[in-house]
Write a protein that holds these residues in place. Structure first.
Motif, PDB file in Angstrom:
ATOM      1  N   PRO A 123       0.800  -1.574   0.250  1.00 36.35           N
ATOM      2  CA  PRO A 123      -0.063  -0.313   0.242  1.00 36.35           C
ATOM      3  C   PRO A 123       0.971   1.068  -0.201  1.00 36.35           C
ATOM      4  O   PRO A 123       0.074   2.497   0.115  1.00 36.35           O
ATOM      5  CB  PRO A 123      -0.651  -0.007   1.234  1.00 36.35           C
ATOM      6  CG  PRO A 123      -0.154  -0.917   2.065  1.00 36.35           C
ATOM      7  CD  PRO A 123       0.618  -1.824   1.364  1.00 36.35           C
ATOM      8  N   THR A 124       1.644   1.412   0.388  1.00 34.49           N
ATOM      9  CA  THR A 124       3.188   2.391   0.375  1.00 34.49           C
ATOM     10  C   THR A 124       4.291   2.554  -0.506  1.00 34.49           C
ATOM     11  O   THR A 124       4.994   2.676  -0.649  1.00 34.49           O
ATOM     12  CB  THR A 124       3.544   2.813   1.795  1.00 34.49           C
ATOM     13  OG1 THR A 124       4.231   1.048   2.151  1.00 34.49           O
ATOM     14  CG2 THR A 124       2.746   2.514   2.839  1.00 34.49           C
ATOM     15  N   ARG A 166       0.484  -0.358  -5.898  1.00 34.90           N
ATOM     16  CA  ARG A 166      -0.871  -0.706  -4.649  1.00 34.90           C
ATOM     17  C   ARG A 166      -1.204  -0.623  -5.522  1.00 34.90           C
ATOM     18  O   ARG A 166      -2.636  -2.030  -4.232  1.00 34.90           O
ATOM     19  CB  ARG A 166      -0.909   0.996  -4.410  1.00 34.90           C
ATOM     20  CG  ARG A 166       0.494   1.712  -3.397  1.00 34.90           C
ATOM     21  CD  ARG A 166       0.230   3.649  -3.422  1.00 34.90           C
ATOM     22  NE  ARG A 166       1.753   3.979  -3.524  1.00 34.90           N
ATOM     23  CZ  ARG A 166       1.405   5.339  -3.901  1.00 34.90           C
ATOM     24  NH1 ARG A 166       0.614   6.130  -3.408  1.00 34.90           N
ATOM     25  NH2 ARG A 166       2.631   6.021  -3.668  1.00 34.90           N
ATOM     26  N   TRP A 185      -1.117  -4.624  -4.276  1.00 39.18           N
ATOM     27  CA  TRP A 185      -1.718  -5.034  -3.197  1.00 39.18           C
ATOM     28  C   TRP A 185      -2.950  -5.462  -2.398  1.00 39.18           C
ATOM     29  O   TRP A 185      -3.437  -6.264  -2.268  1.00 39.18           O
ATOM     30  CB  TRP A 185      -1.020  -3.671  -2.216  1.00 39.18           C
ATOM     31  CG  TRP A 185      -1.143  -4.470  -1.013  1.00 39.18           C
ATOM     32  CD1 TRP A 185      -1.516  -3.288  -0.216  1.00 39.18           C
ATOM     33  CD2 TRP A 185      -0.601  -4.968   0.357  1.00 39.18           C
ATOM     34  NE1 TRP A 185      -2.220  -3.963   1.269  1.00 39.18           N
ATOM     35  CE2 TRP A 185      -1.574  -5.189   1.479  1.00 39.18           C
ATOM     36  CE3 TRP A 185       0.562  -6.015  -0.199  1.00 39.18           C
ATOM     37  CZ2 TRP A 185      -0.601  -5.754   2.256  1.00 39.18           C
ATOM     38  CZ3 TRP A 185       0.743  -7.203   1.273  1.00 39.18           C
ATOM     39  CH2 TRP A 185       0.306  -6.685   2.303  1.00 39.18           C
TER      40      TRP A 185
END
Length: 280
Positions: free
Chosen positions: A107-108, A115, A118
């Motif tokens: 997410p980062t 992202r 993910w």
């Protein structure tokens, strides 16, 4: 008998997987948006569906046991479309999803589109279906395409390195997994080439093999955004373009693994080998 569905068969990776499965003597269902573009493959049955079309997806996946899900075309709606298709697979009773994700998906992640991958992975995990994630690095095949019409690759990659992987090698791994999915359940595989090159090093290889006279301009981040304004693209797309290079600069894509060779028994292609193969 296991029913295998392959998405993206009109593209390079999905099409290569479909051919490899056919060569292995396996029947399969090709789930494509445009049936008229589907490859003619022995033992393959073509059905029409797109990730965002719930009704068509439900019908296309009925009776499927194992699904090879190639990530959808880049768009602002891609994550929603992925989730809808995963939900359709779960409703249809699919037992195992093999999904083409991205190296370092989180997410980062610096590369913004990683992202989306993910969150797609998370949705598949939550579905209750077995899964295998193929986290591909950037495709080696795309490196020569980074150059503009003027033969210049522009971006803030600095001297960062990229362990890019050939689409052919990703397809070979996918075919291995799909032929024995239970052995790969719950696994996340990082797929890279066997070398990590900087952009200038890649340009030198391209020049030597193909004769193309490319150049590299190492932009600052503000310069990268400014040089892309001419395309009048939406913000999400511009962020993705620029973060392709910043992810390289920050070392997120320098990873080199032995996964391709371990799973397929053959080392992945280098850029020189791929280009030589193409110019053959």
């Amino acid at each position: 008998m296991t029913t295998i569905a392959v998405t993206g068969a009109t593209g390079s990776v999905g099409g290569a997987v479909a051919h490899l499965l056919s060569e292995a003597g396996l029947e399969q269902r090709l789930v494509v948006r445009s049936p008229d573009r589907a490859p003619q493959i022995p033992g393959a049955h073509v059905v029409q569906a797109s990730y965002g079309d719930t009704e068509a997806s439900d019908a296309a996946l009925a009776g499927v046991d194992v699904l090879f899900m190639v990530s959808g075309a880049e768009s602002a709606e891609r994550l929603d479309q992925h989730r809808a298709f995963v939900d359709a697979a779960a409703r249809a009773g699919v037992q195992h999803v093999v999904y083409t994700s991205f190296l370092g998906a989180s997410p980062t992640a610096v590369f913004t589109l990683a992202r989306d991958h993910w969150y797609t992975e998370e949705h598949i995990r939550a579905s209750g279906m077995a899964y295998t994630f193929l986290r591909d690095s950037f495709y080696l095949d795309f490196l020569p395409m980074l150059a503009g019409e003027d033969g210049v690759i522009r971006g803030p990659a600095g001297q960062g390195r990229l362990g890019a992987v050939a689409r052919e090698d990703v397809a070979r791994v996918a075919a291995v997994v799909l032929q024995d999915p239970a052995s790969h359940a719950g696994q996340t595989y990082e797929l890279t080439g066997r070398e990590a090159l900087s952009i200038p090093e890649a340009i030198e290889v391209i020049r030597e093999v193909t004769g193309r006279d490319l150049a590299y301009v190492d932009e600052t981040v503000p310069e990268a955004y400014e040089s892309r304004r001419v395309y009048d693209a939406p913000d999400w797309e511009v962020h993705a373009w620029v973060s392709t290079y910043t992810a390289i600069a920050q070392g997120e894509l320098a990873t080199v693994t032995g996964t391709v060779e371990r799973l397929t028994g053959r080392p992945p292609l280098t850029l020189r080998e791929l280009l030589s193969q193409q110019t053959g």
